[in-house]
Design an enzyme around this catalytic site. Structure first.
Site, PDB file in Angstrom:
ATOM      1  N   TYR A   7       3.703  -7.201   3.881  1.00 25.60           N
ATOM      2  CA  TYR A   7       3.115  -6.044   3.652  1.00 25.60           C
ATOM      3  C   TYR A   7       3.183  -4.738   4.493  1.00 25.60           C
ATOM      4  CZ  TYR A   7      -0.903  -2.985   1.492  1.00 25.60           C
ATOM      5  OH  TYR A   7      -1.564  -2.068   0.855  1.00 25.60           O
ATOM      6  N   LYS A  47       6.134  -5.771  -0.077  1.00 26.85           N
ATOM      7  CA  LYS A  47       5.269  -4.809  -0.442  1.00 26.85           C
ATOM      8  C   LYS A  47       5.283  -3.600   0.346  1.00 26.85           C
ATOM      9  CE  LYS A  47       0.152  -3.961  -1.552  1.00 26.85           C
ATOM     10  NZ  LYS A  47       0.365  -2.450  -2.150  1.00 26.85           N
ATOM     11  N   ILE A  60       1.655  -3.170  -6.757  1.00 27.26           N
ATOM     12  CA  ILE A  60       0.516  -3.705  -6.523  1.00 27.26           C
ATOM     13  C   ILE A  60      -0.716  -2.753  -6.352  1.00 27.26           C
ATOM     14  CG2 ILE A  60      -0.862  -5.361  -5.158  1.00 27.26           C
ATOM     15  CD1 ILE A  60       1.545  -7.183  -4.501  1.00 27.26           C
TER      16      ILE A  60
END
Length: 311
Positions: A139, A167, A211
């Site tokens: 992330y 992400k 997300i």
């Protein structure tokens, strides 16, 4: 492992962690949040991320939230557990717990506050992803950790054996596209794909999903991805337009929010919508200013979110 090891794609909420007014973890509200996501048909759920206020929880609470997510959603909706912490040892402990309870994967940012160099970022992820045999999502969250993972570093990271997803929440959209172009063929890639540019990029170059902090956009984003997958471009553009307008009304381009701290705003919005948002926990403060709450309610009403009609 690589992108073919998991089926992760589509719209995932990063779940909030509901607290009571006196600051206790509200387990029933957490179950209700997760059940709401199941009813909305989301394609995956992340718990204990930034929106989940991992930084304000005790380790035992973080483990309990992960257990609740697997209990409610396990086997039907992918559950990835946020394992971000300040040291590799702590990250590994949270990830090992996630593995032991049957979570589908683990996520971590670089350690906050430390301002790691690219070589240190690589060393960190090499250590934590190699220690726990679980699918890992990297992330990139520069707003939260003050380090923006560049494309060259991301290119190295996605070749680590247990990394299956990336992400990217950089504010640098050109770098995000450059990174997605490099990594999308090897790992599941989550970014800003719910707009015309994002859809064109996803279909032409690669990308898998979003997300999103809290899931307020589920009524628009779930049908968007399903329209994309069935090849219905007209419907996809219609849903992406509604989602994009909603995001523009609530969130700034740097991921800050219009009316309060993003998590406080999210929970206030959920409470206005009759959803189990609960309260935030210090150091955050709940959104209580009447004028700002009225403005937030008006924004929600302009997208028919409180009426329940999003057709």
């Amino acid at each position: 492992m690589d992108r073919t090891s998991v089926s992760w794609r589509g719209y995932w909420p990063a779940a909030p962690t509901p607290f009571t007014a006196d600051g206790a973890l509200d387990e029933q509200a957490m179950r209700n949040v997760l059940q709401l996501y199941a009813e909305q048909g989301v394609h995956g759920v992340l718990v204990n991320g930034t929106t989940g206020e991992w930084f304000a929880q005790h380790p035992a609470e973080r483990r309990r939230v992960a257990e609740l997510a697997v209990e409610v959603l396990g086997g039907s909706t992918p559950v990835v557990v946020g394992c971000t912490a300040y040291t590799p040892a702590e990250v590994i402990e949270f990830a090992e717990h996630a593995r032991s309870i049957g979570a589908d994967g683990a996520l971590a940012t670089p350690p906050p506050y430390a301002h790691l160099t690219p070589e240190e970022i690589f060393g960190f992820y090499e250590a934590v992803t190699g220690a726990v045999a679980l699918p890992w999502m990297i992330y990139n969250w520069p707003r939260g950790v003050s380090v923006d993972i560049d494309t060259a570093t991301a290119d190295r990271l996605v070749d680590l054996p247990n990394v299956v997803a990336y992400k990217d929440s950089t504010g640098d959209e050109l770098m995000a596209m450059a990174t997605a172009e490099v990594v999308a063929g090897r790992v599941r890639t989550f970014g800003r794909f719910i707009h015309r540019r994002g859809m064109a990029f996803m279909l032409g170059v690669g990308g898998d999903g979003n997300i999103d902090g809290g899931g307020i956009g589920a009524p628009f984003a779930v049908p968007y991805y399903e329209a994309v997958w069935r090849g219905d471009r007209e419907a996809a553009l219609r849903w992406s337009g509604r989602y994009g307008a909603m995001v523009a009304a609530l969130v700034n381009p740097d991921y800050s929010a219009k009316f309060a701290h993003p998590t406080a705003q999210l929970k206030a919005a959920m409470n206005l919508l009759g959803q189990p948002g609960g309260a935030v926990r210090p150091p955050l403060l709940d959104l209580t200013d009447p004028a700002r709450l009225d403005a937030l309610a008006a924004a929600l009403d302009s997208f028919e979110l409180r009426s329940g009609s999003t057709t």
